[in-house]
Design a protein around this motif. Sequence first.
Motif, PDB file in Angstrom:
ATOM      1  N   VAL A  75     -38.152  -0.686 -48.419  1.00  0.00           N
ATOM      2  CA  VAL A  75     -39.022  -1.105 -49.516  1.00  0.00           C
ATOM      3  C   VAL A  75     -39.248   0.069 -50.471  1.00  0.00           C
ATOM      4  CG1 VAL A  75     -41.393  -1.770 -50.107  1.00  0.00           C
ATOM      5  CG2 VAL A  75     -40.149  -3.024 -48.339  1.00  0.00           C
ATOM      6  N   PHE A  76     -39.577   1.250 -49.921  1.00  0.00           N
ATOM      7  CA  PHE A  76     -39.810   2.410 -50.785  1.00  0.00           C
ATOM      8  C   PHE A  76     -38.526   2.843 -51.498  1.00  0.00           C
ATOM      9  CE2 PHE A  76     -43.704   2.786 -48.300  1.00  0.00           C
ATOM     10  CZ  PHE A  76     -44.623   3.027 -49.313  1.00  0.00           C
ATOM     11  N   SER A  77     -37.409   2.776 -50.791  1.00  0.00           N
ATOM     12  CA  SER A  77     -36.128   3.103 -51.415  1.00  0.00           C
ATOM     13  C   SER A  77     -35.819   2.129 -52.546  1.00  0.00           C
ATOM     14  CB  SER A  77     -35.018   3.068 -50.362  1.00  0.00           C
ATOM     15  OG  SER A  77     -33.771   3.329 -50.945  1.00  0.00           O
ATOM     16  N   PHE A 116     -34.938  -5.714 -46.713  1.00  0.00           N
ATOM     17  CA  PHE A 116     -33.548  -5.669 -46.269  1.00  0.00           C
ATOM     18  C   PHE A 116     -32.675  -5.183 -47.421  1.00  0.00           C
ATOM     19  CE2 PHE A 116     -35.674  -9.101 -43.964  1.00  0.00           C
ATOM     20  CZ  PHE A 116     -35.543  -8.616 -42.666  1.00  0.00           C
ATOM     21  N   ASP A 117     -31.741  -4.301 -47.126  1.00  0.00           N
ATOM     22  CA  ASP A 117     -30.860  -3.732 -48.151  1.00  0.00           C
ATOM     23  C   ASP A 117     -29.606  -4.588 -48.268  1.00  0.00           C
ATOM     24  OD1 ASP A 117     -29.488  -2.201 -49.953  1.00  0.00           O
ATOM     25  OD2 ASP A 117     -29.427  -0.393 -48.721  1.00  0.00           O
ATOM     26  N   ILE A 118     -29.761  -5.727 -48.900  1.00  0.00           N
ATOM     27  CA  ILE A 118     -28.660  -6.677 -49.087  1.00  0.00           C
ATOM     28  C   ILE A 118     -27.593  -6.081 -50.002  1.00  0.00           C
ATOM     29  CG2 ILE A 118     -28.063  -9.000 -49.915  1.00  0.00           C
ATOM     30  CD1 ILE A 118     -29.853  -8.958 -47.402  1.00  0.00           C
ATOM     31  N   ALA A 119     -28.018  -5.317 -50.998  1.00  0.00           N
ATOM     32  CA  ALA A 119     -27.074  -4.768 -51.975  1.00  0.00           C
ATOM     33  C   ALA A 119     -26.024  -3.887 -51.307  1.00  0.00           C
ATOM     34  CB  ALA A 119     -27.827  -3.984 -53.051  1.00  0.00           C
ATOM     35  N   THR A 120     -26.432  -3.033 -50.402  1.00  0.00           N
ATOM     36  CA  THR A 120     -25.470  -2.174 -49.708  1.00  0.00           C
ATOM     37  C   THR A 120     -24.527  -3.011 -48.861  1.00  0.00           C
ATOM     38  OG1 THR A 120     -26.967  -0.283 -49.701  1.00  0.00           O
ATOM     39  CG2 THR A 120     -25.224  -0.279 -48.046  1.00  0.00           C
ATOM     40  N   GLU A 121     -25.071  -4.032 -48.217  1.00  0.00           N
ATOM     41  CA  GLU A 121     -24.237  -4.908 -47.391  1.00  0.00           C
ATOM     42  C   GLU A 121     -23.197  -5.650 -48.220  1.00  0.00           C
ATOM     43  OE1 GLU A 121     -26.686  -7.455 -44.962  1.00  0.00           O
ATOM     44  OE2 GLU A 121     -27.893  -5.748 -44.285  1.00  0.00           O
TER      45      GLU A 121
END
Length: 173
Positions: A75-77, A116-121
């Motif tokens: 979230v902070f990232s 959740f870091d969907i973008a990296t996935e």
Amino acid sequence: MTTPTLSRFAFAVSAAAVLGGCATVQSPDPRDPWEGFNRRVYTVNDAVDRAVLKPVAQAYQYVTPTPVRSCVSNVFSNLGEVWSAANSFLQGRGLDGINTMGRFMLNTTMGVGGCFDIATETGANKNPNDFGTTLGVWGVGHGPYLVLPILGPSTIRDGVGLGVGVVGNPLSL
């Protein structure tokens, strides 16, 4: 810690760092003309890290489950992506800025507020950027080595960039 206690603690650390600047070195390295100050601030930083920051971090890690820690970090990232995009635009890197805003929007919507870091996935690369880098792109030299109280090693340019970053992105610390 309560707010008055935290304020007194911050004042004590700052005072120790400033007073540490009185130390002199016989023949300073031109890349580190403030070596005496830097060594004193490092000593204070190390003591604060050992006495306060490391135990707090270890306690947080002990009581907080890994998925929750991962969500909080994500979230902070994710929130930091907005400041990173702004700096990409300021550097004239429009495509990186657009891609970074796309990461932010994807993670905010599909990643449940960035948990959740969907973008990296999905293969969207992260383009970390800060105002110190922006100043460098604008031609500002990095300046001498500087150890900042609590924040650690830096340069004058990146220290100024960090200060501007605190105003532009309060989550950057």
